[in-house]
Design a protein around this motif. Sequence first.
Motif, mmCIF file in Angstrom:
data_model
loop_
_atom_site.group_PDB
_atom_site.id
_atom_site.type_symbol
_atom_site.label_atom_id
_atom_site.label_comp_id
_atom_site.label_asym_id
_atom_site.label_seq_id
_atom_site.Cartn_x
_atom_site.Cartn_y
_atom_site.Cartn_z
ATOM 1 N N HIS A 1 3.962 10.868 -8.646
ATOM 2 C CA HIS A 1 3.511 11.164 -10.004
ATOM 3 C C HIS A 1 2.616 12.409 -10.018
ATOM 4 C CE1 HIS A 1 1.433 10.619 -13.845
ATOM 5 N NE2 HIS A 1 0.315 10.718 -13.163
ATOM 6 N N LEU A 2 1.678 12.488 -9.060
ATOM 7 C CA LEU A 2 0.738 13.618 -9.045
ATOM 8 C C LEU A 2 1.468 14.928 -8.765
ATOM 9 C CD1 LEU A 2 -2.323 12.125 -7.145
ATOM 10 C CD2 LEU A 2 -2.160 12.714 -9.559
ATOM 11 N N ARG B 1 3.429 15.875 -11.859
ATOM 12 C CA ARG B 1 2.542 16.294 -12.933
ATOM 13 C C ARG B 1 1.981 17.693 -12.671
ATOM 14 N NH1 ARG B 1 -3.262 14.666 -14.940
ATOM 15 N NH2 ARG B 1 -3.714 15.387 -12.852
ATOM 16 N N ASP C 1 -6.415 11.431 -14.755
ATOM 17 C CA ASP C 1 -5.108 10.838 -14.516
ATOM 18 C C ASP C 1 -5.221 9.329 -14.316
ATOM 19 O OD1 ASP C 1 -2.215 11.980 -13.522
ATOM 20 O OD2 ASP C 1 -2.698 9.970 -12.814
ATOM 21 N N VAL D 1 -3.019 7.145 -13.378
ATOM 22 C CA VAL D 1 -2.324 6.598 -12.206
ATOM 23 C C VAL D 1 -3.193 6.761 -10.970
ATOM 24 C CG1 VAL D 1 -0.248 6.733 -10.820
ATOM 25 C CG2 VAL D 1 -0.125 7.167 -13.260
ATOM 26 N N LEU D 2 -3.808 7.954 -10.828
ATOM 27 C CA LEU D 2 -4.669 8.200 -9.676
ATOM 28 C C LEU D 2 -5.860 7.245 -9.691
ATOM 29 C CD1 LEU D 2 -5.184 9.878 -7.203
ATOM 30 C CD2 LEU D 2 -6.386 11.527 -8.602
ATOM 31 N N THR E 1 2.067 6.958 -6.605
ATOM 32 C CA THR E 1 1.004 7.812 -7.134
ATOM 33 C C THR E 1 1.201 9.264 -6.712
ATOM 34 O OG1 THR E 1 -0.449 5.932 -6.890
ATOM 35 C CG2 THR E 1 -1.478 8.040 -7.328
ATOM 36 N N PHE F 1 -7.445 0.286 -6.697
ATOM 37 C CA PHE F 1 -6.762 -0.715 -5.873
ATOM 38 C C PHE F 1 -6.978 -0.424 -4.393
ATOM 39 C CE2 PHE F 1 -2.645 -1.353 -3.574
ATOM 40 C CZ PHE F 1 -2.765 -2.722 -3.397
ATOM 41 N N ALA F 2 -6.889 0.864 -4.010
ATOM 42 C CA ALA F 2 -6.838 1.190 -2.590
ATOM 43 C C ALA F 2 -8.224 1.208 -1.946
ATOM 44 C CB ALA F 2 -6.153 2.543 -2.388
ATOM 45 N N LEU G 1 -4.714 3.767 -8.638
ATOM 46 C CA LEU G 1 -4.523 3.681 -7.186
ATOM 47 C C LEU G 1 -5.880 3.616 -6.496
ATOM 48 C CD1 LEU G 1 -2.606 3.898 -4.661
ATOM 49 C CD2 LEU G 1 -3.316 6.267 -4.577
ATOM 50 N N LEU H 1 0.841 -1.207 0.000
ATOM 51 C CA LEU H 1 0.000 0.000 0.000
ATOM 52 C C LEU H 1 0.871 1.250 0.000
ATOM 53 C CD1 LEU H 1 -2.924 -0.884 2.387
ATOM 54 C CD2 LEU H 1 -3.103 -0.151 0.022
#
Lengths: 121, 346, 115
Positions: free
Chosen positions: A90-91, A94, B195, B197-198, A87, B204-205, B201, A80
């Motif tokens: 990355h955010l 970005r 996004d 990637v967000l 993430t 998954f989360a 996540l 986790l």
Amino acid sequence: MPIELTVTLVMEVVSGLLIVAGCLFFLAGTVGLLRFPDLYCRLHALTKADTLGLGLIVAGLVIRNPAWPARVQLVLIWMLALSAAATVCHLLARSSLAAGIEPIREPGGASAGVTPAGEGR
Amino acid sequence: MTALGLLLDASVVLLLVALATRLLLTRHLFEAIVLFVSYGLTLSLAWVRLGAPNIALAEAALGAGVTGALFLNTYQRLAERIGDGAKSPLLEDDGSQDPPSWFKGLLGGGVILLGLGAGWALIGAGRRPAFLPHEIAARLPETGVQNPVTGVLLNFRGYDTLLEIAVLVAAMAGVWSLDRGSRRFGRARGEPDEDPVLHALTRFAVPVTVVTAVYLTWVGSTEPGGAFQAGSLLAGAGVLLTVAGILPPPTAASRPVRAMVAGGMAGFVLAGIAVLPLTGQFLHYPEGWAYPMILGIEALLTVSIAVVLVELFVDVPAVPEPDPALESIDPSGDPLGRALRGGEDS
Amino acid sequence: MNPVDLYMLAGIAITLIALYAALTRAHLFWKVLAINLMGTGIFLILLAAPSRRTPEIADPLPQAMVLTGIVVAVAATALALGIALRVIARSDLPFLPDGDEDDPDSPGSTGEASR
């Protein structure tokens, strides 16, 4: 020395070494956070070093802890933290690119150029 | 080992005091917020060292996480209002409005005296053995749970927990009433955040978080955990869903949201009344029913707390532009704004 | 020195530093931060003081009280931030207006007059 005791001893030493190594990676990541010149370098130092550091510490704790449910929980926590760190990194990268913050491209180069707001969008 | 432990305790304590001092005295709001989050996480280490894992969980999730997010959210609102790069007393306090230095000096002296007095009184307070922990341990089987903290929260001191959820609902009502006419937070308002990637996540989360929250609620009867920790975890999942634009932010106007906010308190009160004919006392669970009732109340509380926390995060009132915005707010729909403007409508 | 005493002294120090900041910082956000920190200092005292008396058994009563307190603190902080933002929306400054000043832009004075 009975074999069981030897195994326990070896496991203790290995787990201790893993935990210490993990702490060293955390230390390196923190030094990077404090010393690196711009946001992108700092993200690089922080997320990579801390993820590996946490992985090493979790590995050390998994060896040390005899209970299987606790071991699975530890690995889950690591996964986790891994995905959350990736993430968030990355955010952050970005959104600062979108805000027009340029990464430093050459060693010792000019400080991070901030283009006028909104230009990057 | 004890020497190492003492070293750890001493560094945690020093770090806490240093972080608190720095964050309260700095002039930069952003620095203060970052230090506040670090303070909260260090404090949860202190709770672990003091043998209170229940509190450590709540502190990390609520004290550092949710409160820090609230401050960051507010900061972002103010930064947007000011515009890029501009200096403003909103974010950089120059101290020009602070009280005169004679007052600071006097207060500083008073505070130091108070500290010495309190330290002397508490250190000197003797070590008269306490009887209460033993009493609680002895009567824990009657509560229907094995975690003494849960036993105190939901059985011995059920009133306190009922009032606590009442405070939460009242704060929610307060924030809702402040929010009239302001825009809401979250990308869900217009463009969903594309996004990938967000989104990955979140996919998954969120399920993992929901499972963990259910587990924490359930395990709270025997081990550290319970409605408050589980509720803040669920709230984290809710915030993630809102920020990623997958769910629209909950609104005060939505009936399900209101029902979930009120559900914990309503269920608690109803359970308290329902046992009246059986035991003759409010919130006095009949024998054998304590465990299922506590678990049911905790489940309702978890949902209520989660929704309230997501709401509090999402619903920080936006800062309208100074003058035109005030004009544009319809006075009839904005009682507070009307009161603030001195009741100019007739 | 007992480690628990350390935490209790830290609690006293944090409470008082925060009290000082709450009274000397005019900026509303630092007031909110200071009151929040004052609460955490009190929590430290609340938890550390009884465990000096019974080190062998963790006292669940203060733990339950602190747990309650943390949740209430979050709710109160959110409400306080909302009110602070309202003040800013009105006067464009993060400070409480002077009550006696008869400035039409000052929420406190006009609010008093109308009531």
